[in-house]
Design a protein around this motif. Sequence first.
Motif: not given
Length: 48
Positions: A19-20, A31-32, A37-39, A43-44
């Motif tokens: 997921k990350l 973690v890039p 930001a995508t993760y 989630k939002m």
Amino acid sequence: MAALRLSRFKVYDLIRSGKLPSFTEGRSRRVPVDSLATYIRNKMEGAA
């Protein structure tokens, strides 16, 4: 961990589950910023 305000265990759990996205640099796990930001964006969207 600090950006997500999660424990180390939870962050590694997210990495293991895929997921990350992350990569290994030497002995460190990275973690890039765009993956983070995508993760957060996903989630939002899921919460709305």
